[in-house]
Design an enzyme around this catalytic site. Structure first.
Site, PDB file in Angstrom:
ATOM      1  CD1 TRP A  76     110.144  40.736   2.704  1.00  0.00           C
ATOM      2  CD2 TRP A  76     111.623  39.188   3.391  1.00  0.00           C
ATOM      3  NE1 TRP A  76     109.711  39.500   2.270  1.00  0.00           N
ATOM      4  CE2 TRP A  76     110.592  38.540   2.678  1.00  0.00           C
ATOM      5  CE3 TRP A  76     112.655  38.421   3.931  1.00  0.00           C
ATOM      6  CZ2 TRP A  76     110.582  37.149   2.478  1.00  0.00           C
ATOM      7  CZ3 TRP A  76     112.641  37.042   3.732  1.00  0.00           C
ATOM      8  CH2 TRP A  76     111.619  36.419   3.015  1.00  0.00           C
ATOM      9  CG  ASP A  80     116.129  42.985   0.658  1.00  0.00           C
ATOM     10  OD1 ASP A  80     116.051  42.724  -0.556  1.00  0.00           O
ATOM     11  OD2 ASP A  80     115.658  42.238   1.549  1.00  0.00           O
ATOM     12  CE  LYS A 127     110.398  37.303  -3.457  1.00  0.00           C
ATOM     13  NZ  LYS A 127     111.247  37.818  -2.454  1.00  0.00           N
TER      14      LYS A 127
END
Ligand code: PLP
Length: 359
Positions: free
Chosen positions: A102, A172, A196
């Site tokens: 990511w 993030d 999530k």
């Protein structure tokens, strides 16, 4: 009905109580005479949902008053571009820490807007660690320092907030938001997709300090402009209303669990149980350096790869779903977010021991 234990990395398991409440309110929300899906986003009913959503998130995360809370679309992925567009101001450089898949994606998009200094990278270590903060290259001219607090694919998590040496800190937190307390005041901006740990897919939370917004260049589309979205209560265009409502239900569930500090204790216990089971075994291993093992995403590799298929099939037969690891890491991955009950982790550990015994 036979719900399974779902270890998906995202979209991921939701608390059953939330699904039951959504079912009960599907046709008519409170005494509104209509479904949440049918409401005007500017009407009196939905404005209650929107206000409760923001105030519940503010109280759960103790968000200071000088931060805006936005509920946007486009996933965390849209933020990879929105962050440089909005936060560079007159600067031409930004710092990024590369700790996994990511981080890499965030860096790739940022390069379209500015020079990127990769302050530290664990790529050579195959993303199994986090480089020591002392060695990070921090460019004082950069607009901000970005890092990914939990790498969902590699199972690597920061256990504390790194020192940005005075740079605005951006994180993030898609896969570990609300799983542990964080001091929001240490950050310029926190963002997270909801699928999530906060609800279904379709909403992205952005928490941004007041003084950082309002400097996006004129070429920035209005929907991607934090200042414009903040001014419009994240309703510059029609928001994902039903998803806001569902995220709101998850937040109320989390409050009923005792909030973030209480869920953290459960996350510590759940992840410890699973890592202990992995470390005790002769069949499974986890490649991540101990201090950086994620409490949310637990990859584990079978020492004999030819058993992977049999493992997954037997797991499903035992009601344990979505354990296949990401193709870039291989093996298995168990995502054990807030909504995964302790009984689910216990069932997984028991199954793993039994599979090892019989193979
Ligand atoms: C899932 C995830 C993303 C991407 O989210 P999208 O909603 O697919 O854009 C970004 N960062 C992290 C850490 C993630 O876990």
């Amino acid at each position: 009905m036979s719900r399974v234990y779902n270890f998906s990395a995202g979209p991921s398991a939701l608390p059953e109580a939330v699904l039951a409440q959504a079912r009960d309110e599907l046709i008519e929300w409170r005494d509104s005479g209509m479904s949440v899906m049918e409401m005007s986003h500017r009407g009196k009913f939905f404005s209650v949902i929107a206000e409760e959503l923001e105030s519940d998130l503010r109280s759960l995360m103790a968000i200071p008053g000088n931060y805006k809370v936005l509920f946007l679309q486009g996933g965390a992925t849209a933020q990879f571009s929105m962050i440089p567009q909005n936060l560079l101001r007159d600067k031409t450089k930004a710092c990024y820490v590369n700790t996994g898949a990511w981080s890499e994606k965030a860096i790739k998009d940022a390069r379209n807007y500015c020079g990127v200094t990769v302050s530290a990278s664990s790529e050579e270590a195959k993303y199994t660690t986090i480089p020591d903060y002392a060695g990070w290259q921090i460019d004082a001219e950069a607009a901000y320092l970005h890092y990914t607090s939990n790498e969902t694919i590699h199972g690597v998590e920061f256990s504390d907030v790194p020192d940005s040496k005075g740079l605005t800190l951006v994180s993030d937190m898609s896969s570990n938001i609300l799983s542990r307390p964080v001091d929001v005041s240490r950050f310029g901006l926190i963002y997270a997709g909801t699928q999530k740990n906060m609800g279904p897919a379709g909403v992205t939370v952005v928490i941004v300090r007041d003084d950082l917004i309002g400097y996006a260049p004129k070429t920035t589309p209005e929907v991607f402009n934090y200042a414009v979205q903040a001014k419009n209560g994240s309703m510059l265009n029609t928001p994902a209303t039903y998803n806001w409502y569902l995220v709101g239900l998850v937040l109320k569930w989390l409050k009923a669990q005792g909030g973030v500090a209480a869920i953290e204790q459960r996350n510590i216990a759940k992840s410890k149980r699973l890592y202990d089971a992995i470390d005790r075994s002769g069949l499974y291993h986890n490649p991540v350096d101990l201090p950086f093992r994620s409490r949310m995403n637990v990859p584990f590799i079978l020492n004999d790869e030819s058993l992977d298929k049999a493992f997954l099939a037997a797991a499903e037969a035992n009601g344990l779903y979505e354990l296949k690891g990401h193709r870039s890491v291989g093996g298995m991955r168990a995502s054990i977010y807030n909504a995964m009950p302790e009984a689910g982790v216990a069932a997984l550990c028991e199954f793993m021991a039994e599979f090892e015994r019989t193979h």
